[in-house]
Design a protein around this motif. Sequence first.
Motif, mmCIF file in Angstrom:
data_model
loop_
_atom_site.group_PDB
_atom_site.id
_atom_site.type_symbol
_atom_site.label_atom_id
_atom_site.label_comp_id
_atom_site.label_asym_id
_atom_site.label_seq_id
_atom_site.Cartn_x
_atom_site.Cartn_y
_atom_site.Cartn_z
ATOM 1 N N ILE A 208 -23.776 37.264 -32.246
ATOM 2 C CA ILE A 208 -25.036 36.500 -32.566
ATOM 3 C C ILE A 208 -25.010 36.803 -34.141
ATOM 4 O O ILE A 208 -24.926 37.781 -34.700
ATOM 5 C CB ILE A 208 -26.128 36.911 -32.019
ATOM 6 C CG1 ILE A 208 -26.012 36.733 -30.320
ATOM 7 C CG2 ILE A 208 -27.320 36.060 -32.459
ATOM 8 C CD1 ILE A 208 -25.488 35.344 -29.776
ATOM 9 N N VAL A 209 -24.938 35.776 -34.892
ATOM 10 C CA VAL A 209 -24.949 35.839 -36.261
ATOM 11 C C VAL A 209 -26.065 35.045 -36.915
ATOM 12 O O VAL A 209 -26.304 33.882 -36.763
ATOM 13 C CB VAL A 209 -23.561 35.247 -36.996
ATOM 14 C CG1 VAL A 209 -23.551 35.198 -38.610
ATOM 15 C CG2 VAL A 209 -22.377 35.896 -36.513
ATOM 16 N N SER A 210 -27.034 35.777 -37.575
ATOM 17 C CA SER A 210 -28.082 35.065 -38.356
ATOM 18 C C SER A 210 -27.916 34.932 -39.839
ATOM 19 O O SER A 210 -27.618 36.003 -40.578
ATOM 20 C CB SER A 210 -29.231 36.026 -37.888
ATOM 21 O OG SER A 210 -30.689 35.394 -38.585
ATOM 22 N N THR A 211 -27.793 33.620 -40.386
ATOM 23 C CA THR A 211 -27.631 33.634 -41.843
ATOM 24 C C THR A 211 -28.943 33.217 -42.350
ATOM 25 O O THR A 211 -30.082 33.196 -41.882
ATOM 26 C CB THR A 211 -26.638 32.420 -42.009
ATOM 27 O OG1 THR A 211 -27.038 31.226 -41.720
ATOM 28 C CG2 THR A 211 -25.512 32.667 -41.245
ATOM 29 N N ARG A 212 -29.081 32.800 -43.750
ATOM 30 C CA ARG A 212 -30.284 32.573 -44.639
ATOM 31 C C ARG A 212 -31.022 31.509 -43.746
ATOM 32 O O ARG A 212 -31.886 31.370 -43.785
ATOM 33 C CB ARG A 212 -29.915 32.246 -45.873
ATOM 34 C CG ARG A 212 -31.333 32.114 -46.796
ATOM 35 C CD ARG A 212 -30.658 31.782 -48.232
ATOM 36 N NE ARG A 212 -30.230 30.525 -48.075
ATOM 37 C CZ ARG A 212 -29.410 29.946 -49.196
ATOM 38 N NH1 ARG A 212 -28.968 30.590 -50.102
ATOM 39 N NH2 ARG A 212 -28.907 28.606 -48.966
ATOM 40 N N ASN A 213 -30.152 30.435 -43.422
ATOM 41 C CA ASN A 213 -30.582 29.136 -42.734
ATOM 42 C C ASN A 213 -30.270 29.009 -41.150
ATOM 43 O O ASN A 213 -31.094 27.985 -40.960
ATOM 44 C CB ASN A 213 -29.762 28.003 -43.669
ATOM 45 C CG ASN A 213 -30.168 27.673 -44.722
ATOM 46 O OD1 ASN A 213 -31.275 28.362 -45.509
ATOM 47 N ND2 ASN A 213 -29.319 27.126 -45.745
ATOM 48 N N SER A 214 -29.526 29.747 -40.521
ATOM 49 C CA SER A 214 -29.111 29.288 -39.098
ATOM 50 C C SER A 214 -28.941 30.589 -38.482
ATOM 51 O O SER A 214 -28.864 31.814 -38.895
ATOM 52 C CB SER A 214 -27.937 28.547 -39.269
ATOM 53 O OG SER A 214 -27.903 27.374 -39.959
ATOM 54 N N VAL A 215 -28.633 30.362 -37.198
ATOM 55 C CA VAL A 215 -28.226 31.413 -36.289
ATOM 56 C C VAL A 215 -27.111 30.717 -35.455
ATOM 57 O O VAL A 215 -27.497 29.689 -34.989
ATOM 58 C CB VAL A 215 -29.347 31.733 -35.168
ATOM 59 C CG1 VAL A 215 -28.907 32.814 -34.074
ATOM 60 C CG2 VAL A 215 -30.432 32.399 -35.714
ATOM 61 N N TYR A 216 -26.072 31.384 -35.159
ATOM 62 C CA TYR A 216 -24.746 31.032 -34.465
ATOM 63 C C TYR A 216 -24.678 31.853 -33.555
ATOM 64 O O TYR A 216 -24.802 33.277 -33.691
ATOM 65 C CB TYR A 216 -23.679 31.068 -35.717
ATOM 66 C CG TYR A 216 -23.431 30.120 -37.031
ATOM 67 C CD1 TYR A 216 -23.013 28.631 -36.594
ATOM 68 C CD2 TYR A 216 -24.475 30.314 -37.969
ATOM 69 C CE1 TYR A 216 -23.139 27.858 -37.720
ATOM 70 C CE2 TYR A 216 -24.477 29.606 -39.059
ATOM 71 C CZ TYR A 216 -23.744 28.380 -38.786
ATOM 72 O OH TYR A 216 -23.700 27.395 -39.695
ATOM 73 N N ALA A 217 -24.126 31.428 -32.471
ATOM 74 C CA ALA A 217 -23.551 32.215 -31.304
ATOM 75 C C ALA A 217 -22.153 31.863 -31.121
ATOM 76 O O ALA A 217 -21.667 30.940 -30.953
ATOM 77 C CB ALA A 217 -24.400 31.882 -29.961
ATOM 78 N N LEU A 218 -21.175 33.045 -31.021
ATOM 79 C CA LEU A 218 -19.966 32.832 -30.964
ATOM 80 C C LEU A 218 -19.536 33.784 -29.784
ATOM 81 O O LEU A 218 -20.015 34.767 -29.679
ATOM 82 C CB LEU A 218 -19.435 33.564 -32.179
ATOM 83 C CG LEU A 218 -19.574 33.055 -33.699
ATOM 84 C CD1 LEU A 218 -20.777 33.604 -34.257
ATOM 85 C CD2 LEU A 218 -18.147 33.204 -34.649
ATOM 86 N N THR A 219 -18.593 33.032 -29.051
ATOM 87 C CA THR A 219 -17.827 33.815 -27.866
ATOM 88 C C THR A 219 -16.372 33.642 -28.017
ATOM 89 O O THR A 219 -15.820 32.707 -28.137
ATOM 90 C CB THR A 219 -18.244 33.089 -26.450
ATOM 91 O OG1 THR A 219 -19.835 32.983 -26.610
ATOM 92 C CG2 THR A 219 -17.645 33.759 -25.307
ATOM 93 N N ILE A 220 -15.760 34.989 -27.985
ATOM 94 C CA ILE A 220 -14.532 34.947 -28.270
ATOM 95 C C ILE A 220 -13.745 34.489 -27.100
ATOM 96 O O ILE A 220 -14.021 34.900 -25.836
ATOM 97 C CB ILE A 220 -13.705 36.291 -29.049
ATOM 98 C CG1 ILE A 220 -12.435 36.166 -29.399
ATOM 99 C CG2 ILE A 220 -14.004 37.287 -27.972
ATOM 100 C CD1 ILE A 220 -12.208 37.410 -30.282
ATOM 101 N N ARG A 221 -12.480 33.921 -27.296
ATOM 102 C CA ARG A 221 -11.498 33.325 -26.277
ATOM 103 C C ARG A 221 -10.582 34.201 -26.175
ATOM 104 O O ARG A 221 -10.008 34.855 -27.075
ATOM 105 C CB ARG A 221 -11.342 31.805 -26.416
ATOM 106 C CG ARG A 221 -12.545 30.866 -26.442
ATOM 107 C CD ARG A 221 -12.349 29.646 -27.052
ATOM 108 N NE ARG A 221 -10.875 29.165 -26.914
ATOM 109 C CZ ARG A 221 -10.748 28.174 -25.923
ATOM 110 N NH1 ARG A 221 -11.600 27.587 -24.966
ATOM 111 N NH2 ARG A 221 -9.488 27.566 -25.862
ATOM 112 N N GLY A 222 -9.585 34.114 -25.192
ATOM 113 C CA GLY A 222 -8.543 34.741 -24.977
ATOM 114 C C GLY A 222 -7.304 34.307 -26.061
ATOM 115 O O GLY A 222 -6.464 35.582 -26.322
ATOM 116 N N ASP A 223 -7.494 33.420 -26.520
ATOM 117 C CA ASP A 223 -6.308 33.231 -27.729
ATOM 118 C C ASP A 223 -6.837 33.567 -29.189
ATOM 119 O O ASP A 223 -6.304 32.969 -29.982
ATOM 120 C CB ASP A 223 -6.048 31.577 -27.795
ATOM 121 C CG ASP A 223 -7.267 30.572 -27.876
ATOM 122 O OD1 ASP A 223 -8.485 31.145 -28.311
ATOM 123 O OD2 ASP A 223 -7.070 29.513 -27.882
ATOM 124 N N GLY A 224 -7.979 33.943 -29.158
ATOM 125 C CA GLY A 224 -8.565 34.611 -30.492
ATOM 126 C C GLY A 224 -9.380 33.530 -31.159
ATOM 127 O O GLY A 224 -10.120 33.711 -32.469
#
Length: 126
Positions: A45-61
């Motif tokens: 979970i990444v919070s930036t100055r303007n946004s919040v992103y949710a990233l899930t890593i997959r098997g292929d990177g």
Amino acid sequence: MNDPPSGIHRRVRPVKAIAIDDLAEAAGIVGGVKRHELNSGDKVIVSTRNSVYALTIRGDGSFEVSGGWFEREGAGTMIVEVLGCTAGGHALFTEHIAAPGLFMEFGDGLRTTRIRTVRAIQARKR
């Protein structure tokens, strides 16, 4: 200011030049989440100055990414590559997925605003 769409670059203020040796040394002490720390299914979970992103890593990177620019543009969840983080210039910390104070850069050219916080969540083991 919203994050730019793919292929559009913001104008940035000139940054004082940093010697490559100093930049390499800085990469070793920057915090945040690094690629080798993640396994398939882990979330970041990444919070930036303007946004919040949710990233899930997959098997292929690659990553399933939602939130932020992707959500505002109606793209929903997308599969993208995370190239790494930058301090605002063109040099990338490729081992870093996200680190406070830096900017996350995606494979399609999108760069986030400055990262404020990063949290890694391990996938449940079965």
